[in-house]
Write a protein that holds these residues in place. Structure first.
Motif, PDB file in Angstrom:
ATOM      1  N   ASP A   1       0.793  -1.231   0.000  1.00 40.86           N
ATOM      2  CA  ASP A   1       0.000   0.000   0.000  1.00 40.86           C
ATOM      3  C   ASP A   1       0.831   1.289   0.000  1.00 40.86           C
ATOM      4  O   ASP A   1       0.497   2.254   0.674  1.00 40.86           O
ATOM      5  N   PHE A   2       1.922   1.295  -0.769  1.00 40.21           N
ATOM      6  CA  PHE A   2       2.701   2.518  -0.976  1.00 40.21           C
ATOM      7  C   PHE A   2       2.416   3.060  -2.358  1.00 40.21           C
ATOM      8  O   PHE A   2       2.277   2.293  -3.311  1.00 40.21           O
ATOM      9  N   GLY A   3       2.357   4.369  -2.476  1.00 43.60           N
ATOM     10  CA  GLY A   3       2.315   5.026  -3.768  1.00 43.60           C
ATOM     11  C   GLY A   3       3.704   5.535  -4.093  1.00 43.60           C
ATOM     12  O   GLY A   3       4.539   5.704  -3.199  1.00 43.60           O
ATOM     13  N   ILE A   4       3.941   5.792  -5.350  1.00 40.83           N
ATOM     14  CA  ILE A   4       5.231   6.315  -5.786  1.00 40.83           C
ATOM     15  C   ILE A   4       5.015   7.746  -6.242  1.00 40.83           C
ATOM     16  O   ILE A   4       4.317   7.993  -7.226  1.00 40.83           O
ATOM     17  N   LEU A   5       5.574   8.677  -5.500  1.00 35.92           N
ATOM     18  CA  LEU A   5       5.397  10.093  -5.805  1.00 35.92           C
ATOM     19  C   LEU A   5       6.374  10.551  -6.878  1.00 35.92           C
ATOM     20  O   LEU A   5       6.072  11.438  -7.664  1.00 35.92           O
ATOM     21  N   GLY A   6       7.535   9.937  -6.938  1.00 32.08           N
ATOM     22  CA  GLY A   6       8.506  10.324  -7.948  1.00 32.08           C
ATOM     23  C   GLY A   6       9.642   9.333  -8.054  1.00 32.08           C
ATOM     24  O   GLY A   6       9.906   8.560  -7.135  1.00 32.08           O
ATOM     25  N   VAL A   7      10.314   9.374  -9.204  1.00 34.63           N
ATOM     26  CA  VAL A   7      11.478   8.543  -9.483  1.00 34.63           C
ATOM     27  C   VAL A   7      12.483   9.442 -10.181  1.00 34.63           C
ATOM     28  O   VAL A   7      12.131  10.186 -11.097  1.00 34.63           O
TER      29      VAL A   7
ATOM     30  N   ILE B   1      13.656  11.226 -15.090  1.00 33.05           N
ATOM     31  CA  ILE B   1      12.901  11.806 -13.981  1.00 33.05           C
ATOM     32  C   ILE B   1      11.418  11.699 -14.295  1.00 33.05           C
ATOM     33  O   ILE B   1      10.978  12.041 -15.399  1.00 33.05           O
ATOM     34  N   ILE B   2      10.663  11.230 -13.320  1.00 36.55           N
ATOM     35  CA  ILE B   2       9.210  11.162 -13.476  1.00 36.55           C
ATOM     36  C   ILE B   2       8.572  11.593 -12.158  1.00 36.55           C
ATOM     37  O   ILE B   2       9.006  11.191 -11.087  1.00 36.55           O
ATOM     38  N   ASP B   3       7.564  12.460 -12.270  1.00 36.26           N
ATOM     39  CA  ASP B   3       6.918  13.064 -11.104  1.00 36.26           C
ATOM     40  C   ASP B   3       5.420  12.758 -11.172  1.00 36.26           C
ATOM     41  O   ASP B   3       4.762  13.071 -12.155  1.00 36.26           O
ATOM     42  N   PHE B   4       4.903  12.132 -10.107  1.00 37.87           N
ATOM     43  CA  PHE B   4       3.495  11.744 -10.072  1.00 37.87           C
ATOM     44  C   PHE B   4       2.638  12.659  -9.207  1.00 37.87           C
ATOM     45  O   PHE B   4       1.512  12.309  -8.882  1.00 37.87           O
ATOM     46  N   SER B   5       3.161  13.836  -8.834  1.00 36.91           N
ATOM     47  CA  SER B   5       2.395  14.709  -7.940  1.00 36.91           C
ATOM     48  C   SER B   5       1.079  15.166  -8.587  1.00 36.91           C
ATOM     49  O   SER B   5       0.057  15.258  -7.908  1.00 36.91           O
TER      50      SER B   5
ATOM     51  N   LEU C   1      -0.627  13.451 -10.865  1.00 34.82           N
ATOM     52  CA  LEU C   1      -1.477  12.258 -10.891  1.00 34.82           C
ATOM     53  C   LEU C   1      -2.154  12.070  -9.540  1.00 34.82           C
ATOM     54  O   LEU C   1      -3.338  11.742  -9.475  1.00 34.82           O
ATOM     55  N   MET C   2      -1.418  12.316  -8.464  1.00 35.08           N
ATOM     56  CA  MET C   2      -1.988  12.171  -7.134  1.00 35.08           C
ATOM     57  C   MET C   2      -3.144  13.149  -6.928  1.00 35.08           C
ATOM     58  O   MET C   2      -4.160  12.804  -6.350  1.00 35.08           O
ATOM     59  N   LYS C   3      -2.999  14.369  -7.453  1.00 34.32           N
ATOM     60  CA  LYS C   3      -4.064  15.366  -7.331  1.00 34.32           C
ATOM     61  C   LYS C   3      -5.286  14.982  -8.162  1.00 34.32           C
ATOM     62  O   LYS C   3      -6.415  15.201  -7.752  1.00 34.32           O
ATOM     63  N   LEU C   4      -5.045  14.401  -9.335  1.00 31.11           N
ATOM     64  CA  LEU C   4      -6.135  14.106 -10.265  1.00 31.11           C
ATOM     65  C   LEU C   4      -6.876  12.809  -9.967  1.00 31.11           C
ATOM     66  O   LEU C   4      -8.051  12.688 -10.281  1.00 31.11           O
TER      67      LEU C   4
ATOM     68  N   LYS D   1      -2.131   4.996  -6.212  1.00 27.04           N
ATOM     69  CA  LYS D   1      -1.081   4.034  -5.864  1.00 27.04           C
ATOM     70  C   LYS D   1      -0.892   2.983  -6.954  1.00 27.04           C
ATOM     71  O   LYS D   1       0.235   2.667  -7.338  1.00 27.04           O
ATOM     72  N   GLU D   2      -1.985   2.463  -7.477  1.00 30.96           N
ATOM     73  CA  GLU D   2      -1.893   1.454  -8.527  1.00 30.96           C
ATOM     74  C   GLU D   2      -1.312   2.046  -9.806  1.00 30.96           C
ATOM     75  O   GLU D   2      -0.451   1.444 -10.452  1.00 30.96           O
ATOM     76  N   LYS D   3      -1.800   3.230 -10.179  1.00 29.06           N
ATOM     77  CA  LYS D   3      -1.336   3.847 -11.423  1.00 29.06           C
ATOM     78  C   LYS D   3       0.128   4.261 -11.330  1.00 29.06           C
ATOM     79  O   LYS D   3       0.887   4.079 -12.281  1.00 29.06           O
TER      80      LYS D   3
END
Length: 109
Positions: free
Chosen positions: A44-50, A67-71, A73-76, A82-84
């Protein structure tokens, strides 16, 4: 500052990670990234960035193509974030052409 015994509450030694430490930063090669991403999915961890780095000796240089940022995606999509994030991170890392790049992860619970 990251505690080398606990990374976001994960005992990395117990799961045989990371690939290496540069200072207080755990870095993961492509294979270890897959293991960390699978662990995140199961726990149950999400990945906020790599962020990828070129490593030379005991120093690291950011690879601006890794570099990839999911911030956003988290808002949307808070419900499926977490899955995405895990799915996209897996695709990103596994399809990254330079296997010498090592990655740092920012996780969220």
């Amino acid at each position: 500052m990251v505690n080398k015994d606990k990374f976001y509450g994960i005992s990395l030694d117990e799961i045989g990670l990371p690939t290496r430490w540069i200072g207080n930063v755990p870095l993961f090669n492509q294979d270890d990234c897959m293991r960390l991403i699978s662990y995140c999915e199961k726990n149950d961890f999400g990945i906020l960035g790599v962020e990828g780095f070129n490593v030379t000796g005991s120093s690291r240089t950011p690879n601006m193509e890794a570099i990839i940022d999911f911030s956003e995606l988290m808002k949307l999509d808070k419900i499926h974030f977490k899955e995405k994030s895990a799915s996209i991170a897996r695709d990103f890392v596994s399809n990254f052409d330079d296997s010498s790049v090592e990655f740092e992860f920012v996780l969220i619970r």
